[in-house]
Design a protein around this motif. Structure first.
Motif, mmCIF file in Angstrom:
data_model
loop_
_atom_site.group_PDB
_atom_site.id
_atom_site.type_symbol
_atom_site.label_atom_id
_atom_site.label_comp_id
_atom_site.label_asym_id
_atom_site.label_seq_id
_atom_site.Cartn_x
_atom_site.Cartn_y
_atom_site.Cartn_z
ATOM 1 N N PHE A 6 0.851 -1.180 0.000
ATOM 2 C CA PHE A 6 0.000 0.000 0.000
ATOM 3 C C PHE A 6 0.886 1.228 0.000
ATOM 4 O O PHE A 6 1.879 1.292 0.707
ATOM 5 N N ARG A 7 0.505 2.172 -0.762
ATOM 6 C CA ARG A 7 1.233 3.437 -0.802
ATOM 7 C C ARG A 7 0.337 4.507 -0.194
ATOM 8 O O ARG A 7 -0.834 4.622 -0.548
ATOM 9 N N SER A 8 0.898 5.234 0.720
ATOM 10 C CA SER A 8 0.125 6.306 1.335
ATOM 11 C C SER A 8 0.999 7.548 1.424
ATOM 12 O O SER A 8 2.214 7.481 1.319
ATOM 13 N N ARG A 9 0.365 8.653 1.644
ATOM 14 C CA ARG A 9 1.075 9.919 1.744
ATOM 15 C C ARG A 9 0.449 10.726 2.864
ATOM 16 O O ARG A 9 -0.755 10.674 3.078
ATOM 17 N N PHE A 10 1.251 11.453 3.582
ATOM 18 C CA PHE A 10 0.705 12.296 4.632
ATOM 19 C C PHE A 10 1.341 13.668 4.544
ATOM 20 O O PHE A 10 2.431 13.842 4.017
ATOM 21 N N TYR A 11 0.631 14.630 5.056
ATOM 22 C CA TYR A 11 1.078 16.014 5.033
ATOM 23 C C TYR A 11 1.170 16.498 6.478
ATOM 24 O O TYR A 11 0.175 16.910 7.065
ATOM 25 N N PRO A 12 2.370 16.436 7.059
ATOM 26 C CA PRO A 12 2.509 16.786 8.472
ATOM 27 C C PRO A 12 2.359 18.292 8.703
ATOM 28 O O PRO A 12 2.647 19.103 7.823
ATOM 29 N N SER A 13 1.926 18.606 9.893
ATOM 30 C CA SER A 13 1.876 20.017 10.288
ATOM 31 C C SER A 13 3.313 20.489 10.532
ATOM 32 O O SER A 13 4.260 19.704 10.503
ATOM 33 N N TYR A 14 3.481 21.763 10.807
ATOM 34 C CA TYR A 14 4.813 22.311 11.023
ATOM 35 C C TYR A 14 5.487 21.647 12.224
ATOM 36 O O TYR A 14 6.668 21.301 12.167
ATOM 37 N N GLU A 15 4.731 21.437 13.305
ATOM 38 C CA GLU A 15 5.304 20.813 14.503
ATOM 39 C C GLU A 15 5.703 19.359 14.233
ATOM 40 O O GLU A 15 6.754 18.895 14.669
ATOM 41 N N GLN A 16 4.852 18.636 13.509
ATOM 42 C CA GLN A 16 5.154 17.244 13.184
ATOM 43 C C GLN A 16 6.369 17.148 12.263
ATOM 44 O O GLN A 16 7.213 16.274 12.419
#
Length: 61
Positions: A6-16
């Motif tokens: 599975f391929r996934s993508r995430f967009y972290p916040s500035y803190e993350q």
């Protein structure tokens, strides 16, 4: 048995993103050290050590 990926993508916040950069930066040094140590050992003795063995040696020193 069927293997699936599975391929996934995430967009972290500035803190993350900041936390991820610090964590990966801290992990990079031991990984690079173990890789270079393994290459030197392989060149000299024809065998390598595992990453776990390398960590045990580093803790004793």
């Amino acid at each position: 048995m069927t293997l699936r990926a599975f391929r996934s993508r995430f967009y972290p916040s500035y803190e993350q993103e900041s936390l991820l950069r610090r964590t990966l930066g801290c992990v990079r040094h031991p990984m690079e050290s173990s890789t270079s140590q393994g290459c030197r050992t392989l060149y000299r003795h024809g065998t390598t050590r595992t990453f776990g063995t390398f960590l045990k040696l580093k803790v004793k020193s």
